[in-house]
Scaffold this active site. Structure first.
Site, mmCIF file in Angstrom:
data_model
loop_
_atom_site.group_PDB
_atom_site.id
_atom_site.type_symbol
_atom_site.label_atom_id
_atom_site.label_comp_id
_atom_site.label_asym_id
_atom_site.label_seq_id
_atom_site.Cartn_x
_atom_site.Cartn_y
_atom_site.Cartn_z
ATOM 1 N N PRO A 36 47.532 52.791 36.487
ATOM 2 C CA PRO A 36 48.775 53.329 35.927
ATOM 3 C C PRO A 36 48.885 52.901 34.472
ATOM 4 O O PRO A 36 48.777 51.727 34.155
ATOM 5 C CB PRO A 36 49.862 52.650 36.785
ATOM 6 C CG PRO A 36 49.229 51.362 37.229
ATOM 7 C CD PRO A 36 47.756 51.640 37.376
ATOM 8 N N VAL A 38 51.166 53.672 30.828
ATOM 9 C CA VAL A 38 52.346 54.314 30.264
ATOM 10 C C VAL A 38 51.945 55.495 29.380
ATOM 11 O O VAL A 38 51.199 55.342 28.421
ATOM 12 C CB VAL A 38 53.189 53.301 29.453
ATOM 13 C CG1 VAL A 38 54.331 54.008 28.737
ATOM 14 C CG2 VAL A 38 53.731 52.223 30.369
ATOM 15 N N CYS A 146 53.273 44.566 33.581
ATOM 16 C CA CYS A 146 53.449 44.937 32.177
ATOM 17 C C CYS A 146 53.808 43.710 31.345
ATOM 18 O O CYS A 146 54.811 43.038 31.632
ATOM 19 C CB CYS A 146 54.527 46.005 32.036
ATOM 20 S SG CYS A 146 54.748 46.543 30.323
ATOM 21 N N LYS A 185 51.216 45.639 41.920
ATOM 22 C CA LYS A 185 50.192 45.207 40.979
ATOM 23 C C LYS A 185 50.713 43.999 40.207
ATOM 24 O O LYS A 185 51.786 44.068 39.607
ATOM 25 C CB LYS A 185 49.837 46.336 40.016
ATOM 26 C CG LYS A 185 48.715 46.003 39.044
ATOM 27 C CD LYS A 185 48.295 47.267 38.284
ATOM 28 C CE LYS A 185 47.068 46.991 37.420
ATOM 29 N NZ LYS A 185 47.383 46.200 36.227
ATOM 30 N N ASN A 248 41.245 44.311 38.875
ATOM 31 C CA ASN A 248 41.436 44.985 37.591
ATOM 32 C C ASN A 248 41.023 44.047 36.455
ATOM 33 O O ASN A 248 41.417 42.889 36.430
ATOM 34 C CB ASN A 248 42.906 45.384 37.451
ATOM 35 C CG ASN A 248 43.216 46.107 36.150
ATOM 36 O OD1 ASN A 248 44.330 46.036 35.650
ATOM 37 N ND2 ASN A 248 42.253 46.822 35.600
ATOM 38 N N GLY A 249 40.215 44.576 35.520
ATOM 39 C CA GLY A 249 39.827 43.801 34.341
ATOM 40 C C GLY A 249 38.332 43.752 34.121
ATOM 41 O O GLY A 249 37.553 43.629 35.075
ATOM 42 N N ASN A 250 37.901 43.879 32.864
ATOM 43 C CA ASN A 250 36.499 43.761 32.434
ATOM 44 C C ASN A 250 35.635 44.964 32.797
ATOM 45 O O ASN A 250 34.405 44.827 32.877
ATOM 46 C CB ASN A 250 35.820 42.503 33.015
ATOM 47 C CG ASN A 250 36.482 41.226 32.585
ATOM 48 O OD1 ASN A 250 37.317 41.207 31.688
ATOM 49 N ND2 ASN A 250 36.119 40.124 33.231
ATOM 50 N N ALA A 272 41.531 50.772 33.381
ATOM 51 C CA ALA A 272 42.556 51.344 32.503
ATOM 52 C C ALA A 272 41.895 51.773 31.194
ATOM 53 O O ALA A 272 41.553 52.929 31.018
ATOM 54 C CB ALA A 272 43.675 50.332 32.259
#
Length: 536
Positions: A36, A38, A146, A185, A248-250, A272
């Protein structure tokens, strides 16, 4: 979604509400997760990302909507337009015919599985918003990640993590009263033990799926740094075995997905920024000979999807689904070789003038996101071709004819780059001095302190989609992108006055200094910027 508060949607929700792994398996056990973001994970971009997946892997890609504000989304006026915010962000039915499915969450066009994400700090506002989207999605997700200043001002996202009771009530309210599952999340906390307790609270409240971003709240923008997969592995090893966990990440390239799954033990991997740079990041590399006009391979065997091919797919999706018409007739993508047609490259290109006084982008998130997406997708391209950058900056949101003109500019420049590459036997894209500089940085600083290793691994010619690699915090500090906070400046002045002797109030350099800078930044009242990538 132009419907009154008491309207009954035509699309029925499931009769039996599934939970946890049973729910996860019912939607195909997806392991590729489009994050997700924005104003960045809207329908057209989700469809573009899905378009690269082979048919057998289509059910394995789960996508999230952009983050929506629950209070703004849920509050209706007494008469039409009932809610302009909702109508301009979530377009699940035709505005003039609410009984007909349109874009967001429409299974007839392939926008499933789909989770809708909200930020909220009031359980009733969250429930009211979630009830409006429940008929058009598979689950509702709560944004607890966020890190932006606006989230602190509004008291949502990662700034709820100090209020675990409120987090429990938000999730539990949906778990008890929403006809579809709720997910969440989060970001990691200061220690693995605190992060585990946080995750346990979220799951106890009723979350069916837990997504964990392996960065702390302070890690954003120039301070993003490297996500800590070990925290996610710790959760995997200490939560109940049937917990559905997304990491999530990298994720810079497709190969990072399998590496993340192996390191964390997660069920799925979310991307993302990697997806924004390359919407095909979830798809395996096509076999040699397949998609040879869209997927380029160099003499070193490395390759990727051409920017003109991705741009074309994106525009075609906007024409077909959002505008509701056929895409314009286009020439085949240029491929170097014998008998190649280059006459068209001599044609004069012009960008159509802006039309009218009102842009089609008003009230349509798919048009509104187009310019930002193209700047991100073409980041490496426009660093070389400034005329394309300037044309993008001048383009009016929603006027596809202007973007078609920019596409023709991109198409021509890609063809010129490919011809030069072939004529120089690949030498046009070689830069031995820069490659040697990057290798020296890795040797001197180590792979965990410099982004040079990632650049060496991911770099492709400018006509290929590729990740935008941020400098790591120490590099950003060295370049001046991060400045010491007031407390650190005072500390360093005291040390200088005392002859260089360290004042024992904590570190004055390294990551502690980075965290101090971030904390000061979070105190500022900020607003989202069009260019800021915000992922829940």
């Amino acid at each position: 979604m132009a419907t009154p508060a008491d309207a009954t949607p035509e699309m029925a929700v499931p009769k039996k509400k599934l939970h946890g792994r049973e729910f996860y398996e019912s939607i195909g056990s997806p392991k590729y997760i489009l994050a997700p973001m924005v104003d960045q994970s809207e329908f057209a971009w989700r469809m573009l990302s899905r378009s690269f997946m082979p048919p057998e892997l289509q059910p394995k890609l789960l996508a999230y909507t952009p983050m929506f504000h629950a209070r703004l989304f849920s509050q209706d006026a007494a008469k039409p337009p009932y809610n302009k915010y909702r109508d301009s962000h979530f377009q699940c039915v035709l505005p003039k015919d609410p009984s007909t499915l349109w874009l967001d969450g429409n299974p007839l066009v392939g926008d499933r599985p789909l989770f809708v994400q909200f930020c909220a700090n009031d359980p009733q506002h969250l429930l009211a918003a979630a009830q409006k989207v429940a008929p058009y999605c598979d689950a509702v997700d709560l944004n607890l990640g966020c890190p932006q200043g606006i989230a602190k001002k509004g008291h949502y996202g990662s700034f709820l993590q100090e209020d675990q009771d409120l987090i429990y009530r938000l999730i539990n309210t949906l778990h008890l009263h929403l006809p579809i599952p709720v997910t969440a999340k989060i970001r990691i906390l200061e220690t693995k033990e605190k992060t585990l307790a946080y995750a346990q609270n979220v799951l106890k409240a009723g979350a069916s799926i837990l997504t964990v971003h392996g960065r702390r709240r302070e890690q954003k923008s120039h301070l993003t740094g490297i996500a800590d997969w070990e925290y996610i592995r710790y959760l995997r090893d200490n939560l109940p075995p049937d917990t559905v966990l997304f990491a999530n990440g990298n994720i810079l390239e497709h190969s990072d997905i399998e590496a993340c799954l192996a390191a964390t033990g997660a069920d799925g991997v979310m991307s993302a920024e990697g997806n924004l740079s390359n919407p095909a990041i979830f798809a395996p590399e096509p076999a040699i000979g397949e998609f040879k006009d869209e997927f380029w391979r160099g003499r070193d065997g490395k390759g990727g999807w051409r920017v003109d091919a991705v741009f074309r797919r994106y525009l075609d999706i906007l024409h077909k689904y959002v505008k509701g018409g056929e895409p314009p007739v286009r020439r085949p993508l240029f491929v170097p070789g014998g008998g190649m047609d280059t006459a068209w490259m001599n044609e004069e290109l012009t960008i159509p003038a802006k039309k009218g006084s009102k842009s089609e982008a008003v009230g349509n998130p798919n048009y509104g996101a187009l310019q930002a997406h193209m700047f991100h997708l073409l980041r490496h391209f426009v660093s070389k071709h400034h005329d394309v950058r300037d044309a993008l900056a001048r383009a009016r949101l929603g006027e596809l004819e202007q973007f078609e003109g920019i596409y023709k500019m991109v198409e021509k420049k890609v063809a010129e780059g490919l011809i030069e590459y072939e004529e120089t036997d690949g030498a046009s894209m070689e830069d031995p001095a820069e490659e040697e500089r990057l290798k020296r940085l890795v040797e001197e600083m180590g792979p965990t302190e410099t982004s040079a290793a990632a650049i060496l691994r991911c770099k492709r010619p400018w006509w290929v989609v590729q990740p935008i690699i941020r400098p790591l915090p120490k590099e950003a500090m060295a370049k001046g992108a991060i400045q010491p906070g007031k407390k650190d400046k005072k500390r360093m002045a005291e040390e200088e006055a005392s002859g260089g002797k360290r004042v024992k109030r904590g570190e004055t350099n390294g990551y502690a200094l980075v965290v101090e800078v971030v904390k000061e930044e979070l105190e500022k009242q900020t607003s989202f910027q069009t260019s800021e990538l915000v992922s829940g």
